[in-house]
Write a protein that holds these residues in place. Sequence first.
Motif, PDB file in Angstrom:
ATOM      1  N   THR A  15      49.501  30.903  31.201  1.00 12.55           N
ATOM      2  CA  THR A  15      50.540  32.194  30.915  1.00 12.55           C
ATOM      3  C   THR A  15      49.667  33.402  30.524  1.00 12.55           C
ATOM      4  O   THR A  15      50.391  34.298  30.648  1.00 12.55           O
ATOM      5  N   ARG A  16      48.613  33.123  29.968  1.00 13.53           N
ATOM      6  CA  ARG A  16      47.423  34.380  29.606  1.00 13.53           C
ATOM      7  C   ARG A  16      46.861  34.960  30.959  1.00 13.53           C
ATOM      8  O   ARG A  16      46.753  36.215  31.100  1.00 13.53           O
ATOM      9  N   THR A  17      46.240  33.834  31.647  1.00 14.29           N
ATOM     10  CA  THR A  17      45.307  34.271  32.888  1.00 14.29           C
ATOM     11  C   THR A  17      45.114  33.076  33.644  1.00 14.29           C
ATOM     12  O   THR A  17      45.328  32.173  33.428  1.00 14.29           O
ATOM     13  N   LYS A  18      45.252  33.641  34.864  1.00 11.89           N
ATOM     14  CA  LYS A  18      44.680  32.531  35.971  1.00 11.89           C
ATOM     15  C   LYS A  18      43.437  33.083  36.446  1.00 11.89           C
ATOM     16  O   LYS A  18      42.892  32.649  37.749  1.00 11.89           O
ATOM     17  N   GLY A  19      42.586  34.069  35.589  1.00 10.15           N
ATOM     18  CA  GLY A  19      41.419  34.208  36.104  1.00 10.15           C
ATOM     19  C   GLY A  19      41.137  35.371  37.418  1.00 10.15           C
ATOM     20  O   GLY A  19      42.148  36.163  37.431  1.00 10.15           O
ATOM     21  N   ASP A  20      40.075  35.668  37.652  1.00 15.47           N
ATOM     22  CA  ASP A  20      39.896  36.494  38.964  1.00 15.47           C
ATOM     23  C   ASP A  20      39.457  35.655  40.111  1.00 15.47           C
ATOM     24  O   ASP A  20      38.430  35.125  40.064  1.00 15.47           O
ATOM     25  N   PRO A  21      40.161  36.078  41.064  1.00 15.17           N
ATOM     26  CA  PRO A  21      39.733  35.228  42.284  1.00 15.17           C
ATOM     27  C   PRO A  21      38.404  35.571  43.038  1.00 15.17           C
ATOM     28  O   PRO A  21      37.863  34.888  43.750  1.00 15.17           O
ATOM     29  N   ARG A  22      37.878  36.769  42.498  1.00 13.73           N
ATOM     30  CA  ARG A  22      36.797  37.095  42.999  1.00 13.73           C
ATOM     31  C   ARG A  22      35.330  36.394  42.380  1.00 13.73           C
ATOM     32  O   ARG A  22      34.185  36.355  42.821  1.00 13.73           O
ATOM     33  N   ILE A  23      35.837  35.798  41.184  1.00 17.22           N
ATOM     34  CA  ILE A  23      34.713  35.007  40.613  1.00 17.22           C
ATOM     35  C   ILE A  23      34.761  33.506  40.945  1.00 17.22           C
ATOM     36  O   ILE A  23      35.728  32.706  40.915  1.00 17.22           O
TER      37      ILE A  23
END
Length: 50
Positions: A15-23
């Motif tokens: 709910t806070r983040t799903k990250g950065d798909p570039r990482i």
Amino acid sequence: MPNLTDIPGISQIWTRTKGDPRIKIAILDGAADLERSCFQGATTGRTTQR
């Protein structure tokens, strides 16, 4: 690969983040041939277990 939704607390974290798909992160248990094309342009690092 395990079902990620089985990890306790993961839905609250998502709910806070799903990250950065570039990482992308890889954990290797042996030597890697960093000259292979799949590693070209990658930033690599090394850690050791203490």
